[in-house]
Design a protein around this motif. Structure first.
Motif, PDB file in Angstrom:
ATOM      1  N   CYS A 148       0.812  -1.150  -0.120  1.00  0.00           N
ATOM      2  CA  CYS A 148      -0.015   0.148  -0.044  1.00  0.00           C
ATOM      3  C   CYS A 148       0.857   1.302   0.063  1.00  0.00           C
ATOM      4  O   CYS A 148       0.484   2.279  -0.334  1.00  0.00           O
ATOM      5  N   GLN A 149       2.052   1.189   0.507  1.00  0.00           N
ATOM      6  CA  GLN A 149       2.646   2.399   0.684  1.00  0.00           C
ATOM      7  C   GLN A 149       3.507   2.534  -0.798  1.00  0.00           C
ATOM      8  O   GLN A 149       3.816   3.815  -1.057  1.00  0.00           O
ATOM      9  N   ARG A 150       3.143   1.849  -1.739  1.00  0.00           N
ATOM     10  CA  ARG A 150       3.806   2.323  -3.129  1.00  0.00           C
ATOM     11  C   ARG A 150       2.450   2.496  -3.978  1.00  0.00           C
ATOM     12  O   ARG A 150       3.013   2.967  -5.161  1.00  0.00           O
ATOM     13  N   LEU A 151       1.305   2.401  -3.517  1.00  0.00           N
ATOM     14  CA  LEU A 151       0.144   2.838  -4.279  1.00  0.00           C
ATOM     15  C   LEU A 151       0.070   4.339  -4.568  1.00  0.00           C
ATOM     16  O   LEU A 151       0.597   5.246  -3.484  1.00  0.00           O
ATOM     17  N   ILE A 152       0.133   4.807  -5.672  1.00  0.00           N
ATOM     18  CA  ILE A 152      -0.071   6.379  -5.873  1.00  0.00           C
ATOM     19  C   ILE A 152      -1.444   6.728  -6.457  1.00  0.00           C
ATOM     20  O   ILE A 152      -2.153   6.213  -7.318  1.00  0.00           O
ATOM     21  N   ASP A 153      -1.836   7.934  -5.712  1.00  0.00           N
ATOM     22  CA  ASP A 153      -3.121   8.475  -6.088  1.00  0.00           C
ATOM     23  C   ASP A 153      -3.004   9.598  -6.623  1.00  0.00           C
ATOM     24  O   ASP A 153      -1.672  10.197  -6.952  1.00  0.00           O
ATOM     25  N   PHE A 154      -3.950  10.252  -7.651  1.00  0.00           N
ATOM     26  CA  PHE A 154      -3.832  11.643  -8.144  1.00  0.00           C
ATOM     27  C   PHE A 154      -3.371  12.789  -7.321  1.00  0.00           C
ATOM     28  O   PHE A 154      -2.680  13.582  -7.593  1.00  0.00           O
ATOM     29  N   ASP A 155      -3.786  12.650  -6.095  1.00  0.00           N
ATOM     30  CA  ASP A 155      -3.221  13.592  -4.938  1.00  0.00           C
ATOM     31  C   ASP A 155      -1.796  13.717  -4.756  1.00  0.00           C
ATOM     32  O   ASP A 155      -1.065  14.654  -5.085  1.00  0.00           O
ATOM     33  N   ASN A 156      -1.052  12.241  -4.876  1.00  0.00           N
ATOM     34  CA  ASN A 156       0.146  12.283  -5.181  1.00  0.00           C
ATOM     35  C   ASN A 156       0.958  12.787  -6.220  1.00  0.00           C
ATOM     36  O   ASN A 156       2.057  13.591  -6.048  1.00  0.00           O
ATOM     37  N   HIS A 157       0.145  12.351  -7.315  1.00  0.00           N
ATOM     38  CA  HIS A 157       0.718  12.882  -8.542  1.00  0.00           C
ATOM     39  C   HIS A 157       0.680  14.452  -8.596  1.00  0.00           C
ATOM     40  O   HIS A 157       1.641  15.081  -9.167  1.00  0.00           O
ATOM     41  N   LEU A 158      -0.343  15.299  -8.105  1.00  0.00           N
ATOM     42  CA  LEU A 158      -0.298  16.625  -8.046  1.00  0.00           C
ATOM     43  C   LEU A 158       0.938  17.195  -7.171  1.00  0.00           C
ATOM     44  O   LEU A 158       1.207  18.311  -7.593  1.00  0.00           O
ATOM     45  N   ASP A 159       1.306  16.378  -6.252  1.00  0.00           N
ATOM     46  CA  ASP A 159       2.388  16.968  -5.250  1.00  0.00           C
ATOM     47  C   ASP A 159       3.732  16.807  -5.957  1.00  0.00           C
ATOM     48  O   ASP A 159       4.694  17.630  -6.022  1.00  0.00           O
ATOM     49  N   ASP A 160       3.651  15.528  -6.821  1.00  0.00           N
ATOM     50  CA  ASP A 160       4.820  15.345  -7.724  1.00  0.00           C
ATOM     51  C   ASP A 160       4.480  14.772  -8.970  1.00  0.00           C
ATOM     52  O   ASP A 160       4.280  13.690  -9.084  1.00  0.00           O
ATOM     53  N   ILE A 161       4.739  15.463  -9.984  1.00  0.00           N
ATOM     54  CA  ILE A 161       3.993  15.037 -11.290  1.00  0.00           C
ATOM     55  C   ILE A 161       4.691  13.897 -11.730  1.00  0.00           C
ATOM     56  O   ILE A 161       4.495  13.023 -12.744  1.00  0.00           O
ATOM     57  N   ARG A 162       6.018  13.330 -11.296  1.00  0.00           N
ATOM     58  CA  ARG A 162       6.549  12.324 -11.582  1.00  0.00           C
ATOM     59  C   ARG A 162       6.113  10.907 -11.030  1.00  0.00           C
ATOM     60  O   ARG A 162       6.382   9.868 -11.578  1.00  0.00           O
TER      61      ARG A 162
END
Length: 205
Positions: free
Chosen positions: A168-182
């Motif tokens: 679960c610590q490796r799952l990325i949601d869109f909020d994470n993407h907005l914080d870091d587009i990579r």
């Protein structure tokens, strides 16, 4: 009425999203394939853990997800939500708005509410409720006889294995993407891992 089938990828990723942010309300978009009489949910894109308003960030997410899913031969087929409160079984207004927006383009769209009190590593039966729109455009629980699960026992085993490995610590949601587009909101590495576990369970490796 259209049958709905959920596969391993969808369930595992929804559970991992909820497990990563256990004290937050999380939500995401369901992706699927539509055939006559059946909607098959084959993947999901985790979107929010910070807030649920149908804001600019949600609109951006839906636009990008729609473009990406089309390239995969998929359609946006619904929305899911897991509440922060253990006994909270309400559906957030923003989730209803998002699901209703999706239903304007996908007639058989569904809304899934994960039931926190029944979440466990071995829940026995799927700990969620699937909603569909009735003729009055109200979201009501879908007839359980029209909900199918592909390889439920296998899905539970894979979910337990990934939770134990803290995937679960490796799952990325869109909020994470907005914080870091990579950050890859499509979670391709995790998708490959789930696919390998499914193949191993079926003796394909």
């Amino acid at each position: 009425m259209c049958e709905v089938e959920l596969n391993t990828h969808v369930y595992v990723k929804m559970i991992l999203h909820a497990a990563r942010y256990p004290h937050s309300t999380v939500s995401g978009v369901l992706l699927g394939r539509q055939t006559p009489g059946c909607l098959t949910l084959v993947d999901c894109v985790p979107v929010c853990h910070l807030q649920l308003p149908l804001s600019l960030s949600m609109e951006v997410a839906l636009t990008q997800i729609d473009s990406w899913s089309a390239l995969q031969g998929l359609v946006i087929a619904g929305f899911y939500q897991a509440n922060a409160g253990l006994r909270d079984t309400s559906i957030n207004c923003a989730a209803l708005k998002a699901a209703s927006l999706i239903s304007e383009y996908q007639e058989d769209a569904v809304l899934i509410l994960m039931e926190n009190e029944r979440l466990s590593s071995s829940p026995g039966i799927p700990p969620l409720t699937v909603f569909c729109q009735n003729s009055n455009k109200q979201w009501v629980p879908k007839d359980k006889t029209l909900i199918m699960w592909g390889h439920w026992e296998e899905t539970q085993r894979i979910t337990r294995q990934l939770l134990q490995a803290k995937a679960c610590q490796r799952l990325i949601d869109f909020d994470n993407h907005l914080d870091d587009i990579r950050a890859d909101w499509t979670n391709q590495e995790l998708n490959v891992e789930i696919a390998k576990l499914s193949a191993a369970a079926n003796g394909s490796l």
